[in-house]
Design a protein around this motif. Structure first.
Motif, PDB file in Angstrom:
ATOM      1  N   GLN A 102       4.236   8.241  -3.290  1.00 18.42           N
ATOM      2  CA  GLN A 102       3.028   9.303  -2.789  1.00 18.42           C
ATOM      3  C   GLN A 102       1.557   9.783  -3.152  1.00 18.42           C
ATOM      4  O   GLN A 102       1.081   9.843  -2.588  1.00 18.42           O
ATOM      5  CB  GLN A 102       4.063  10.482  -2.398  1.00 18.42           C
ATOM      6  CG  GLN A 102       3.381  10.819  -0.934  1.00 18.42           C
ATOM      7  CD  GLN A 102       4.276  11.760  -0.074  1.00 18.42           C
ATOM      8  OE1 GLN A 102       4.298  12.977  -1.318  1.00 18.42           O
ATOM      9  NE2 GLN A 102       4.104  12.736   1.059  1.00 18.42           N
ATOM     10  N   ALA A 106      -4.178   4.652  -2.088  1.00 23.59           N
ATOM     11  CA  ALA A 106      -3.930   3.371  -1.658  1.00 23.59           C
ATOM     12  C   ALA A 106      -4.612   1.969  -2.072  1.00 23.59           C
ATOM     13  O   ALA A 106      -4.241   1.066  -2.885  1.00 23.59           O
ATOM     14  CB  ALA A 106      -4.672   3.894  -0.533  1.00 23.59           C
ATOM     15  N   TRP A 109      -2.741  -0.069  -5.175  1.00 22.21           N
ATOM     16  CA  TRP A 109      -1.552  -0.769  -3.743  1.00 22.21           C
ATOM     17  C   TRP A 109      -2.305  -1.891  -3.750  1.00 22.21           C
ATOM     18  O   TRP A 109      -1.872  -2.670  -3.508  1.00 22.21           O
ATOM     19  CB  TRP A 109      -0.950  -0.044  -3.215  1.00 22.21           C
ATOM     20  CG  TRP A 109      -0.317   1.258  -3.982  1.00 22.21           C
ATOM     21  CD1 TRP A 109       0.025   1.959  -3.074  1.00 22.21           C
ATOM     22  CD2 TRP A 109       1.292   0.976  -4.404  1.00 22.21           C
ATOM     23  NE1 TRP A 109       0.777   2.951  -3.648  1.00 22.21           N
ATOM     24  CE2 TRP A 109       2.429   1.501  -4.435  1.00 22.21           C
ATOM     25  CE3 TRP A 109       2.307  -0.114  -4.941  1.00 22.21           C
ATOM     26  CZ2 TRP A 109       3.358   1.971  -4.831  1.00 22.21           C
ATOM     27  CZ3 TRP A 109       2.955  -0.365  -5.359  1.00 22.21           C
ATOM     28  CH2 TRP A 109       3.819   1.203  -5.826  1.00 22.21           C
ATOM     29  N   ILE A 127       0.776  -3.196   1.452  1.00 21.36           N
ATOM     30  CA  ILE A 127       0.158  -1.774   1.226  1.00 21.36           C
ATOM     31  C   ILE A 127       0.400  -0.730   2.282  1.00 21.36           C
ATOM     32  O   ILE A 127       0.715   0.235   2.284  1.00 21.36           O
ATOM     33  CB  ILE A 127      -1.005  -2.369   1.103  1.00 21.36           C
ATOM     34  CG1 ILE A 127      -1.571  -3.555  -0.197  1.00 21.36           C
ATOM     35  CG2 ILE A 127      -2.255  -1.167   1.235  1.00 21.36           C
ATOM     36  CD1 ILE A 127      -2.804  -4.379   0.222  1.00 21.36           C
ATOM     37  N   THR A 131       2.033   2.709   1.361  1.00 23.18           N
ATOM     38  CA  THR A 131       1.816   3.982   1.459  1.00 23.18           C
ATOM     39  C   THR A 131       2.032   4.652   2.698  1.00 23.18           C
ATOM     40  O   THR A 131       2.208   5.709   2.573  1.00 23.18           O
ATOM     41  CB  THR A 131      -0.290   3.830   1.277  1.00 23.18           C
ATOM     42  OG1 THR A 131       0.197   3.010   2.993  1.00 23.18           O
ATOM     43  CG2 THR A 131      -0.350   3.036  -0.175  1.00 23.18           C
ATOM     44  N   THR A 132       2.821   4.705   3.529  1.00 23.13           N
ATOM     45  CA  THR A 132       2.990   5.306   4.458  1.00 23.13           C
ATOM     46  C   THR A 132       4.116   5.505   4.471  1.00 23.13           C
ATOM     47  O   THR A 132       5.232   6.949   5.149  1.00 23.13           O
ATOM     48  CB  THR A 132       2.966   4.898   5.826  1.00 23.13           C
ATOM     49  OG1 THR A 132       3.482   3.285   6.176  1.00 23.13           O
ATOM     50  CG2 THR A 132       1.174   4.543   6.316  1.00 23.13           C
ATOM     51  N   ASN A 188      -3.053   8.135   8.938  1.00 22.47           N
ATOM     52  CA  ASN A 188      -3.812   7.367   7.758  1.00 22.47           C
ATOM     53  C   ASN A 188      -3.570   5.883   7.068  1.00 22.47           C
ATOM     54  O   ASN A 188      -4.694   5.314   6.579  1.00 22.47           O
ATOM     55  CB  ASN A 188      -2.542   8.100   6.947  1.00 22.47           C
ATOM     56  CG  ASN A 188      -2.412   9.602   6.339  1.00 22.47           C
ATOM     57  OD1 ASN A 188      -3.125  10.158   6.868  1.00 22.47           O
ATOM     58  ND2 ASN A 188      -0.959  10.113   6.117  1.00 22.47           N
ATOM     59  N   VAL A 192      -6.329   3.689   5.130  1.00 19.13           N
ATOM     60  CA  VAL A 192      -5.650   2.389   4.764  1.00 19.13           C
ATOM     61  C   VAL A 192      -6.096   0.739   4.559  1.00 19.13           C
ATOM     62  O   VAL A 192      -6.210   0.515   3.635  1.00 19.13           O
ATOM     63  CB  VAL A 192      -4.049   2.741   4.170  1.00 19.13           C
ATOM     64  CG1 VAL A 192      -3.030   2.134   3.400  1.00 19.13           C
ATOM     65  CG2 VAL A 192      -3.654   4.205   2.949  1.00 19.13           C
TER      66      VAL A 192
END
Lengths: 257, 258
Positions: A102, A106, A109, A127, A131-132, A188, A192
């Motif tokens: 976390q 982003a 990544w 990615i 990220t989620t 989010n 991203v």
């Protein structure tokens, strides 16, 4: 009409948007158009993207990437959350890892994915998932843990199999958490995906934004951004409708409206 | 030769860790009693005397630390799945699933037992009707009163046609009138179907009305007094039993929470 909370909400949102549009239009009178293009120019570009298939395709491409990434993270998140929920010993190993994930931006990544993978689509998918994933996992885990002990004992008194317990108790318990997780992660993911496309793709809204920057076209940049905002708003609305239907059993206080 | 008991507790002890982690305490200690098939036993005792622990041991939800719990030759904890559909429980609070309608809540046990959905629905409708809830099949729990919700939970327990009914203070959260009506309905259903039942309560009169036998527990769950509610006991002998129960209960010091 005013007593209808949905109408009231829509009215308030419209007023807020109109104030922002008016402020922008006023700014366009005082600043050069490459900085503040007039609202009608932005609208024209927005509509043109929507009715022009090759451009609309780019929007849909981005939407598909968001859905694919979120679905992947959701499925993986469910699995990890249920494993942690069923076996607290594993939690002490997995949770620090998720917290660490976390904390990685982003953009980092994106760079890692570009170095690691060749295929554009897989890079973006990776990615989006990475990220989620932590947010999905934590939200679903919280929902799982909020399961009522009373209801669990009551259900267990009928001696259900693991499959039936999952269907009759666990799924209905975690549904509200899942819906919240989708609503939160959608925004989010939209942010991203743009970053991922901006750096590592040859199509999609992010790529188009990069092109508008190279052309110094503010109206175009805003029009492409609006596509993404519209997409998020539409999907949010769909989720809210699904939520209203699935959680229709919840009592609503008259004070709440 | 006398018939083997249907339910048997043999020297059962259940020890829990204290919430602060410092040591242990026994909620049930060397508890032994028998219940015959078709008998209704009311268990009476002060708060914290171990009634609910005994209840959970009987339901197979917790494991005895020592001793044995036996129902018709099987251990409810070790042979958990053997008792699928054989035990029906009515809890103190209704424990209805808020996302299910009254009908769906009654169907829960039948669904778990993999009964045909159409047949399950018919059974559930019949039970709701028997408990005076016709017309409320599609209501969600929040739209029902406390008494109606408890009726749904009774219907849910009876719908699976269990051999044993277990009730943990099922009417304690209801007003006296509703509790009295529900108690009468409950007894009618139990007697009509010849069920074996264990009924936990902390009301002396309720225990004497419901039970064929009343067991009075002292902490940690051991039988301090036992009365059979047959023959004269329900009429002329009632007052004497009531006085004896009161005396036994008053001998116990108030609970010091662990």
């Amino acid at each position: 009409m005013w007593s209808n909370p949905q109408f009231k909400q829509f009215y308030q949102a419209t007023i807020g948007t109109l104030v922002l549009v008016a402020a922008w239009q006023i700014a366009s009178f005082f600043f050069p158009h490459y900085l503040f293009p007039p609202v009608q120019a932005i609208l024209a570009r927005t509509v043109s993207i929507l009715i022009n298939w090759p451009e609309l395709k780019q929007v849909l491409e981005t939407a598909a990437r968001i859905f694919a990434g979120l679905t992947g993270a959701f499925l993986l998140g469910c699995l990890v959350a249920l494993v942690i929920g069923r076996s607290p010993k594993i939690e002490s190993y997995i949770t620090p890892l998720l917290v660490f994930l976390q904390g990685i931006p982003a953009l980092s990544w994106v760079i890692i994915a570009i170095i690691w993978f060749h295929g554009t689509e897989f890079r973006i998918f990776f990615i989006m998932v990475i990220t989620t994933l932590p947010a999905f996992t934590f939200q679903i885990l919280d929902a799982y843990r909020s399961m009522s002990k009373d209801l669990f004992e009551m259900t267990m008194s009928f001696r259900p199999s693991a499959r039936i317990l999952f269907r009759v108790l666990i799924v209905p318990t975690i549904v509200p958490g899942i819906l919240t997780a989708w609503k939160v992660n959608l925004g989010n993911a939209a942010r991203v995906v743009v970053v991922a496309e901006l750096v590592g793709a040859t199509g999609g809204v992010g790529y188009e934004l990069l092109r508008q920057q190279q052309l110094f076209d503010m109206a175009g940049a805003l029009a492409w951004t609006i596509q993404l905002v519209l997409f998020v708003l539409v999907v949010q609305q769909v989720i809210v409708m699904v939520e209203r239907w699935l959680l229709r059993y919840r009592p609503v206080s008259e004070r709440a409206s | 030769m006398s018939e083997a008991p249907f339910i048997r507790f043999t020297e059962v002890t259940k020890v829990f860790s204290r919430p602060d982690g410092k040591g242990t305490f026994a909620a049930v200690e060397r508890l032994s009693f028998d219940i015959a098939k078709g008998e209704v036993v009311a268990v009476l005792g002060k708060t914290g005397c171990g009634k609910s622990t005994m209840f959970n041991l009987l339901a197979g939800l917790i494991e005895p630390t020592s001793g044995a719990v036996n129902i018709a030759g099987h251990a409810p904890f070790d042979e958990f799945n053997h008792f699928r559909g054989k035990i029906g429980i009515v809890f103190q609070n209704d424990r209805l699933m808020p996302w299910r309608t009254a009908l769906d809540n009654v169907m829960l046990g039948l669904q778990i037992l993999d009964k045909d959905p159409k047949e399950s629905e018919e059974i559930a409708r019949r039970w709701l009707a028997r408990l005076g809830l016709s017309g409320h099949e599609n209501d969600y729990p929040h739209a029902l009163s406390g008494g109606m919700r408890q009726r749904v939970s009774i219907a849910r327990a009876f719908a699976v046609e269990p051999e044993i009914l277990m009730c943990d203070e099922p009417f304690s959260s209801l007003d006296e009138m509703t509790a009295r009506d529900l108690r009468a309905e409950f007894l009618r259903l139990v007697k009509q179907d010849g069920k074996t039942a264990v009924f936990i309560t902390h009301h002396i009169n309720e225990a004497m009305d419901v039970g064929d036998r009343v067991l009075v527990f002292h902490r940690p769950a051991r039988i301090a007094y036992e009365a059979r509610m047959d023959g004269d006991a329900r009429n002329a002998g009632r007052e004497a039993i009531q006085a004896e129960i009161l005396k036994v209960l008053s001998l116990e010091a108030p609970v010091a929470h662990p």
